[in-house]
Design an enzyme around this catalytic site. Structure first.
Site, PDB file in Angstrom:
ATOM      1  N   VAL A   1      43.084  38.312  36.108  1.00 26.51           N
ATOM      2  CA  VAL A   1      41.843  37.978  36.827  1.00 26.51           C
ATOM      3  C   VAL A   1      40.782  37.490  35.846  1.00 26.51           C
ATOM      4  CG1 VAL A   1      39.950  38.900  38.216  1.00 26.51           C
ATOM      5  CG2 VAL A   1      42.311  39.553  38.732  1.00 26.51           C
TER       6      VAL A   1
ATOM      7  N   LYS B   1      50.005  30.892  29.530  1.00 28.72           N
ATOM      8  CA  LYS B   1      50.608  32.216  29.379  1.00 28.72           C
ATOM      9  C   LYS B   1      51.874  32.016  28.553  1.00 28.72           C
ATOM     10  CE  LYS B   1      51.456  36.619  30.925  1.00 28.72           C
ATOM     11  NZ  LYS B   1      50.554  37.768  31.021  1.00 28.72           N
TER      12      LYS B   1
ATOM     13  N   GLU C   1      46.593  33.772  27.715  1.00 29.70           N
ATOM     14  CA  GLU C   1      46.718  35.157  28.166  1.00 29.70           C
ATOM     15  C   GLU C   1      47.954  35.801  27.550  1.00 29.70           C
ATOM     16  OE1 GLU C   1      47.420  37.911  32.154  1.00 29.70           O
ATOM     17  OE2 GLU C   1      47.055  35.755  32.390  1.00 29.70           O
ATOM     18  N   GLY C   2      47.725  36.914  26.847  1.00 32.78           N
ATOM     19  CA  GLY C   2      48.837  37.650  26.275  1.00 32.78           C
ATOM     20  C   GLY C   2      49.536  38.507  27.311  1.00 32.78           C
TER      21      GLY C   2
ATOM     22  N   GLY D   1      50.543  42.351  28.168  1.00 38.17           N
ATOM     23  CA  GLY D   1      50.235  43.722  27.797  1.00 38.17           C
ATOM     24  C   GLY D   1      49.109  43.795  26.793  1.00 38.17           C
TER      25      GLY D   1
ATOM     26  N   PRO E   1      32.917  44.391  38.624  1.00 33.57           N
ATOM     27  CA  PRO E   1      33.087  45.555  39.500  1.00 33.57           C
ATOM     28  C   PRO E   1      34.517  45.657  40.008  1.00 33.57           C
ATOM     29  CG  PRO E   1      32.066  43.752  40.700  1.00 33.57           C
ATOM     30  CD  PRO E   1      32.173  43.293  39.275  1.00 33.57           C
TER      31      PRO E   1
END
Length: 485
Positions: free
Chosen positions: A271, A286, A356-357, A359, A440
């Site tokens: 996200v 990714k 994005e890695g 984990g 949030p």
């Protein structure tokens, strides 16, 4: 730096007619910096070079010998220094001189190499100057600097201290401070060397500083009697001037962007990646995707959430079914991941990329190669995603510590979940990091919610201006008041 002080510095260097004869250490430092530049350069060498604070051309001369085919623009704030350098070295198709304040460059990039020897200690805002200059670098370009650092001129400062007088010399930064000031657009390192000069006397030392234009005192200096200081110095039969010199080499990443990692799996990296891609009009990659047997691939999710066009999506280097680490997920399919095949995609230089890695920081990719090693190889600043709930302080500080052990720059932390001012304050203070945003808890994740969250993120330019190791923003409380009840 006030314009008055900058004018005084310029005037001092303009008047330094005896520079070449007195600048022994400056000549040595230029030689050593040139050797470091040669070692850090590709075999083909840089094509376009910007030198700032060139003085009379010690480093310029060595650059021209090292890279005869390169176009060199040598600049200095003092017009008379430029005149002396031009008279000594001449001009031609491969060498031009230009009067310029290094902190306010008026030349267009990109440059393959930006360098400066013994000028940075005169900058009013060293970190901002490096950020400004790094913006003129080509992808994979190099910056190479030298500056005085802490521990310089111990004997001379000691005379002032013994007389309870303020030394006019500035307090130079320590190596740790310098390490924290590199721009986020790449990676750099500093190494320190001590060069001991042996003037005939303390009086000769003072005269030689003036001869090279380095006699301007620090801005807050209260004038003291130099005669008393020289009288104290005469009691020593030997006078030495120790120059602690920091040599810095920085390389800009081949692609602007960030690497999104997390303190754990399931903390909201995907996200956050979608939000950042949307906020910064970035592309998305990714490198390694596992777990597609259980949930949709992250590339498809980010493409939908951030409304990314196909040209802003890059396919993974490896996709695996099992919800395991990339190493184990690949093993389940009888495969072994070759880290050398994980290469940052080529992208429009004007568009950042969000990587994005999988984990967290220490997730295995293959034998002897962790997600941390991939971050180090890609040379992108990291955005660390963490939960805001109980336990996040420990997990976040541990992740930050590991990243900094490898000198991987950290752009900041994004917290996901209920508001937790205690966790925020502790992470900022103990981690010496910025909180880029606090998201949030989301009941529904959609392109609309991603668009709303994107408005909470600093724009790309402001995000890149965040320090890798500076203090928490002004106004951050030292601690939170205890809840009542």
């Amino acid at each position: 730096m006030t314009s008055a002080r900058k004018h005084r510095i310029t005037r001092s260097f303009n008047a330094a007619s005896g520079y070449d004869g007195a600048a022994r250490v400056q000549r040595i430092v230029a030689d050593r910096l040139a050797r470091r530049i040669a070692s850090a350069s590709a075999q083909s060498g840089p094509r376009r070079i910007l030198e700032v604070g060139c003085g009379t051309g010690f480093l310029t001369q060595r650059l021209r010998a090292l890279f005869p085919a390169a176009q060199i623009v040598a600049t200095d704030i003092a017009p008379d220094m430029i005149r002396r350098a031009r008279a000594k070295l001449g001009e031609g198709p491969h060498l031009a001189f230009h009067v310029m304040d290094a902190e306010k460059p008026d030349l267009d990039g990109p440059f393959d190499l930006i360098c400066s020897s013994m000028a940075m200690q005169w900058f009013s805002d060293r970190q901002l100057a490096m950020q400004t200059l790094s913006a003129l670098l080509a992808p994979d370009g190099t910056m190479a600097f030298t500056t005085l650092c802490s521990g310089s001129f111990t004997q001379w400062r000691g005379y002032y201290a013994a007389l309870n007088l303020e030394c006019p010399m500035p307090e130079y930064p320590d190596p740790q401070t310098l390490e924290g000031e590199w721009p986020l657009s790449g990676r750099g390192t500093w190494t320190c060397e001590t060069i001991v000069d042996m003037p005939r006397s303390a009086l000769s030392f003072v005269r030689e500083l003036r001869a090279i234009g380095a006699g301007t005192p620090r801005p807050d200096h209260v004038p003291a009697s130099l005669r008393h200081v020289l009288e104290a110095a005469r009691r020593d039969t030997v006078f030495s001037a120790d120059y602690n010199v920091a040599f810095g080499i920085f390389r800009r990443a081949s692609q602007s962007g960030i690497f999104v990692t997390g303190t754990d799996t399931g903390v909201g990296k995907t996200v956050v990646s979608a939000v950042l891609a949307r906020a910064w009009h970035a592309s998305y990659w990714k490198p390694l995707q596992s777990g597609i047997a259980d949930e949709p691939a992250d590339t498809a999710s980010v493409a939908t959430l951030a409304a990314l066009s196909p040209d802003r999506l890059h396919p993974p280097a490896g996709v695996y079914a099992a919800s395991l680490s990339p190493e184990d997920a690949a093993a389940c399919e009888g495969k072994v991941i070759d880290p050398d095949l994980i290469v940052l995609p080529k992208e429009d230089p004007g568009r950042p990329i969000v990587v994005e890695g999988a984990g967290g920081v220490m997730v295995p990719i293959s034998a002897g190669f962790l997600m941390l090693d991939l971050m180090e190889r890609l040379r992108l600043p990291v955005v660390l995603v963490a939960r805001s709930t109980l336990g996040t302080i420990n997990h976040t500080l541990l992740s930050l510590a590991v990243l900094r052990q490898r000198d991987i720059p950290v752009m900041g932390v994004i917290l996901n979940g209920p508001d937790n001012p205690y966790a925020r304050s502790a992470i900022e203070r103990h981690g010496q990091v910025r909180i880029l945003a606090e998201f949030p808890t989301l009941d529904v994740v959609s392109s609309d919610t991603v668009e709303q969250l994107a408005r909470m993120v600093p724009d790309w330019k402001d995000a890149c201006a965040f320090s890798t190791g500076g203090p928490a923003p002004q106004g951050t409380p030292e601690s939170q008041p205890c809840p009542q009840g």
